[in-house]
Motif scaffolding. Structure first.
Motif, PDB file in Angstrom:
ATOM      1  N   PRO A  38      38.383  99.979  -4.863  1.00  0.00           N
ATOM      2  CA  PRO A  38      38.665  99.258  -3.610  1.00  0.00           C
ATOM      3  C   PRO A  38      37.741  99.634  -2.463  1.00  0.00           C
ATOM      4  CG  PRO A  38      40.492 100.743  -4.182  1.00  0.00           C
ATOM      5  CD  PRO A  38      39.576 100.697  -5.360  1.00  0.00           C
ATOM      6  N   TYR A  82      34.441  97.931  -3.061  1.00  0.00           N
ATOM      7  CA  TYR A  82      34.619  96.512  -2.769  1.00  0.00           C
ATOM      8  C   TYR A  82      34.623  96.289  -1.242  1.00  0.00           C
ATOM      9  CZ  TYR A  82      37.015  92.013  -3.283  1.00  0.00           C
ATOM     10  OH  TYR A  82      37.372  90.697  -3.235  1.00  0.00           O
ATOM     11  N   GLN A 112      34.541  85.904  -4.987  1.00  0.00           N
ATOM     12  CA  GLN A 112      35.863  86.072  -5.593  1.00  0.00           C
ATOM     13  C   GLN A 112      36.936  86.193  -4.510  1.00  0.00           C
ATOM     14  OE1 GLN A 112      35.898  90.052  -6.342  1.00  0.00           O
ATOM     15  NE2 GLN A 112      37.895  89.700  -5.471  1.00  0.00           N
ATOM     16  N   ARG A 113      36.584  86.786  -3.397  1.00  0.00           N
ATOM     17  CA  ARG A 113      37.530  86.866  -2.265  1.00  0.00           C
ATOM     18  C   ARG A 113      37.856  85.453  -1.755  1.00  0.00           C
ATOM     19  NH1 ARG A 113      40.406  90.225   1.562  1.00  0.00           N
ATOM     20  NH2 ARG A 113      39.987  91.654  -0.106  1.00  0.00           N
ATOM     21  N   ARG A 159      40.306  83.617  -4.154  1.00  0.00           N
ATOM     22  CA  ARG A 159      41.744  83.930  -4.077  1.00  0.00           C
ATOM     23  C   ARG A 159      42.365  83.264  -2.849  1.00  0.00           C
ATOM     24  NH1 ARG A 159      43.450  90.088  -2.429  1.00  0.00           N
ATOM     25  NH2 ARG A 159      42.522  90.047  -0.402  1.00  0.00           N
ATOM     26  N   GLY A 185      46.784  94.445  -7.447  1.00  0.00           N
ATOM     27  CA  GLY A 185      45.388  94.833  -7.214  1.00  0.00           C
ATOM     28  C   GLY A 185      44.845  94.165  -5.972  1.00  0.00           C
ATOM     29  N   CYS A 186      45.596  94.307  -4.871  1.00  0.00           N
ATOM     30  CA  CYS A 186      45.259  93.549  -3.653  1.00  0.00           C
ATOM     31  C   CYS A 186      44.015  94.084  -2.958  1.00  0.00           C
ATOM     32  CB  CYS A 186      46.441  93.558  -2.690  1.00  0.00           C
ATOM     33  SG  CYS A 186      47.032  95.215  -2.305  1.00  0.00           S
ATOM     34  N   GLY A 187      43.670  95.367  -3.159  1.00  0.00           N
ATOM     35  CA  GLY A 187      42.514  95.936  -2.471  1.00  0.00           C
ATOM     36  C   GLY A 187      42.833  96.258  -1.014  1.00  0.00           C
ATOM     37  N   ASP A 210      49.288  97.687  -5.330  1.00  0.00           N
ATOM     38  CA  ASP A 210      48.029  98.298  -5.792  1.00  0.00           C
ATOM     39  C   ASP A 210      48.344  99.695  -6.319  1.00  0.00           C
ATOM     40  OD1 ASP A 210      44.871  97.356  -5.048  1.00  0.00           O
ATOM     41  OD2 ASP A 210      45.133  99.455  -5.687  1.00  0.00           O
ATOM     42  N   ARG A 211      47.493 100.167  -7.239  1.00  0.00           N
ATOM     43  CA  ARG A 211      47.722 101.513  -7.784  1.00  0.00           C
ATOM     44  C   ARG A 211      47.027 102.586  -6.963  1.00  0.00           C
ATOM     45  NH1 ARG A 211      43.871 101.434 -13.186  1.00  0.00           N
ATOM     46  NH2 ARG A 211      41.895 101.387 -12.100  1.00  0.00           N
ATOM     47  N   ASP A 228      51.415  99.795 -10.688  1.00  0.00           N
ATOM     48  CA  ASP A 228      50.335  99.476 -11.615  1.00  0.00           C
ATOM     49  C   ASP A 228      50.643  98.180 -12.350  1.00  0.00           C
ATOM     50  OD1 ASP A 228      48.589  99.632 -14.026  1.00  0.00           O
ATOM     51  OD2 ASP A 228      48.124 101.594 -13.167  1.00  0.00           O
ATOM     52  N   LEU A 229      49.647  97.327 -12.469  1.00  0.00           N
ATOM     53  CA  LEU A 229      49.823  96.051 -13.178  1.00  0.00           C
ATOM     54  C   LEU A 229      50.354  96.254 -14.596  1.00  0.00           C
ATOM     55  CD1 LEU A 229      49.223  92.920 -13.258  1.00  0.00           C
ATOM     56  CD2 LEU A 229      47.000  93.544 -14.228  1.00  0.00           C
ATOM     57  N   VAL A 247      43.539  89.087  -9.256  1.00  0.00           N
ATOM     58  CA  VAL A 247      42.176  88.583  -9.066  1.00  0.00           C
ATOM     59  C   VAL A 247      41.178  89.742  -9.074  1.00  0.00           C
ATOM     60  CG1 VAL A 247      40.635  87.390  -7.447  1.00  0.00           C
ATOM     61  CG2 VAL A 247      42.959  86.549  -7.812  1.00  0.00           C
ATOM     62  N   LEU A 300      40.561  91.909 -11.414  1.00  0.00           N
ATOM     63  CA  LEU A 300      41.362  93.078 -11.765  1.00  0.00           C
ATOM     64  C   LEU A 300      41.338  93.302 -13.272  1.00  0.00           C
ATOM     65  CD1 LEU A 300      43.558  95.076 -10.911  1.00  0.00           C
ATOM     66  CD2 LEU A 300      45.163  93.216 -10.806  1.00  0.00           C
ATOM     67  N   THR A 332      39.384  95.994 -14.984  1.00  0.00           N
ATOM     68  CA  THR A 332      39.726  97.406 -14.765  1.00  0.00           C
ATOM     69  C   THR A 332      40.791  97.876 -15.759  1.00  0.00           C
ATOM     70  OG1 THR A 332      41.473  96.970 -13.170  1.00  0.00           O
ATOM     71  CG2 THR A 332      39.252  97.188 -12.289  1.00  0.00           C
TER      72      THR A 332
HETATM   73  C1  LIG Z   1      37.878  94.606  -7.024  1.00  0.00           C
HETATM   74  S1  LIG Z   1      39.370  94.980  -6.168  1.00  0.00           S
HETATM   75  C2  LIG Z   1      40.004  93.327  -5.977  1.00  0.00           C
HETATM   76  C3  LIG Z   1      40.785  93.132  -4.711  1.00  0.00           C
HETATM   77  C4  LIG Z   1      41.457  91.772  -4.574  1.00  0.00           C
HETATM   78  N1  LIG Z   1      42.255  91.424  -5.736  1.00  0.00           N
HETATM   79  C5  LIG Z   1      40.513  90.629  -4.278  1.00  0.00           C
HETATM   80  O1  LIG Z   1      40.315  89.784  -5.143  1.00  0.00           O
HETATM   81  O2  LIG Z   1      39.955  90.535  -3.194  1.00  0.00           O
HETATM   82  C6  LIG Z   1      40.448  95.592  -7.477  1.00  0.00           C
HETATM   83  C7  LIG Z   1      41.720  96.231  -6.946  1.00  0.00           C
HETATM   84  O3  LIG Z   1      42.644  96.366  -8.035  1.00  0.00           O
HETATM   85  C8  LIG Z   1      43.245  97.651  -7.985  1.00  0.00           C
HETATM   86  N2  LIG Z   1      43.652  97.951  -9.372  1.00  0.00           N
HETATM   87  C9  LIG Z   1      42.852  98.183 -10.423  1.00  0.00           C
HETATM   88  N3  LIG Z   1      43.589  98.320 -11.549  1.00  0.00           N
HETATM   89  C10 LIG Z   1      44.883  98.177 -11.180  1.00  0.00           C
HETATM   90  C11 LIG Z   1      46.114  98.201 -11.886  1.00  0.00           C
HETATM   91  N4  LIG Z   1      46.139  98.420 -13.204  1.00  0.00           N
HETATM   92  N5  LIG Z   1      47.260  98.003 -11.201  1.00  0.00           N
HETATM   93  C12 LIG Z   1      47.235  97.772  -9.853  1.00  0.00           C
HETATM   94  N6  LIG Z   1      46.101  97.759  -9.132  1.00  0.00           N
HETATM   95  C13 LIG Z   1      44.936  97.944  -9.781  1.00  0.00           C
HETATM   96  C14 LIG Z   1      42.191  98.555  -7.429  1.00  0.00           C
HETATM   97  O4  LIG Z   1      42.761  99.722  -6.847  1.00  0.00           O
HETATM   98  C15 LIG Z   1      41.550  97.641  -6.392  1.00  0.00           C
HETATM   99  O5  LIG Z   1      42.220  97.726  -5.166  1.00  0.00           O
END
Ligand SMILES: C[S@@+](CC[C@H](N)C(=O)[O-])C[C@H]1O[C@@H](n2cnc3c(N)ncnc32)[C@H](O)[C@@H]1O
Length: 270
Positions: A20, A23, A57-58, A61, A81-83, A107-108, A131-132, A159, A161, A164
């Motif tokens: 995050p 990003y 990508q932002r 969403r 995974g809101c960032g 978010d995690r 966590d997702l 999105v 996500l 990861t």
């Molecule tokens: C690249 S950012 C994307 C932010 C946002 N979704 C956007 O599109 O603007 C990825 C985010 O997902 C979170 N993340 C990654 N794996 C995750 C999981 N398994 N569960 C929850 N959050 C997660 C990260 O901490 C990070 O904040």
């Protein structure tokens, strides 16, 4: 496990880059540190288009949320995974279309949750640490059920996500369990980083694993991105480069280069 509102004691190591914060750097934010900027530099060495992809990508969403609120009458959203909070946050876009929309950010990353609680929480929004991979349990948590009525359709976002998630098969199971937990009529907005050049994908994975201490899965392929929507009815134009998903200027151009953020929206119809 869903962490309660008081839980944020997890150490935040500023010497290790976080996805995050990287990003946030790409989006022109201010919540990044030398390790994050060095990690971005190494990623840009491999794939100079990464910064433009983060922006594309932002925008996707925001368009997706607007479409669901305006065209499909959705007024409750859960974004995994809101960032870190940014120049325009998703609940603002949803409320512009539907002012009474309820919004839960998940978010995690503990820093994302701390900043989110400071900047995003207001009437009708909540920020949850979770966590997702544990989505069904998270959806039953009181911080979410207090806002979102899971007897009615909800939009769930994941999105940028899916790349990861630690492994592809596990990622598909995670998404299948999430979809199972949603009421009929609900929507999934999801995307992931993909490449048609396997060697480039491997190099990016290696850099990201190293700089983030393993907080990374795999750059996928466009066909793999489609599998995360298994069992859902895809909204037009389907699973595509996100710059081509109902672009504002009607023309939409993919960010040039061998990497693509690919995603779409699916609806649970039965
Ligand atoms: C690249 S950012 C994307 C932010 C946002 N979704 C956007 O599109 O603007 C990825 C985010 O997902 C979170 N993340 C990654 N794996 C995750 C999981 N398994 N569960 C929850 N959050 C997660 C990260 O901490 C990070 O904040």
């Amino acid at each position: 496990m869903v962490r309660g509102r008081g839980f944020l004691s997890e150490a935040i190591d500023l010497n290790v880059a976080s996805v995050p914060r990287m990003y946030d750097y790409f989006l022109g934010g201010k919540d990044h540190y030398p390790a994050d900027r060095e990690a971005c530099r190494r990623l840009l060495d491999q794939a100079p288009q990464t910064q433009l992809l983060a922006r594309a990508q932002r925008q996707f969403r925001l368009r997706a949320v607007r479409a669901l609120a305006l065209t499909h009458g959705i007024d409750q959203f859960v974004e995994f995974g809101c960032g870190l909070p940014s120049w325009e946050n998703t609940h603002t876009a949803a409320r512009r279309a539907r002012p009474t929309s309820k919004f839960v950010y998940v978010d995690r990353d503990p820093m994302v949750v701390a900043h989110g609680r400071a900047l995003l929480e207001e009437a009708g929004t909540a920020v949850v640490h979770g966590d997702l991979t544990e989505a069904p349990g998270i959806l039953r948590h009181p911080d979410i059920t207090g806002l979102v009525d899971l007897t009615k359709p909800v939009a769930v976002l994941a999105v940028s996500l899916l790349h990861t998630l630690p492994d592809k098969a596990g990622g598909r199971r995670t998404m299948a369990r999430l979809i199972d937990a949603l009421p009929v009529g609900s929507f999934l907005v999801a995307s992931q980083l993909t490449s048609h050049e396997p060697e480039l994908a491997s190099r990016i994975d290696a850099v990201m694993h190293e700089v983030t201490g393993g907080q990374w899965g795999n750059v996928g392929s466009a066909p793999e991105a489609g599998t995360f929507f298994h069992g859902l009815k895809l909204l037009k134009p389907g699973v595509t480069d996100v710059s081509l998903w109902r672009p504002d200027d009607l023309q939409g151009r993919p960010v040039p280069g061998p990497l693509h953020e690919v995603g779409g929206i699916g609806q649970k119809t039965g």
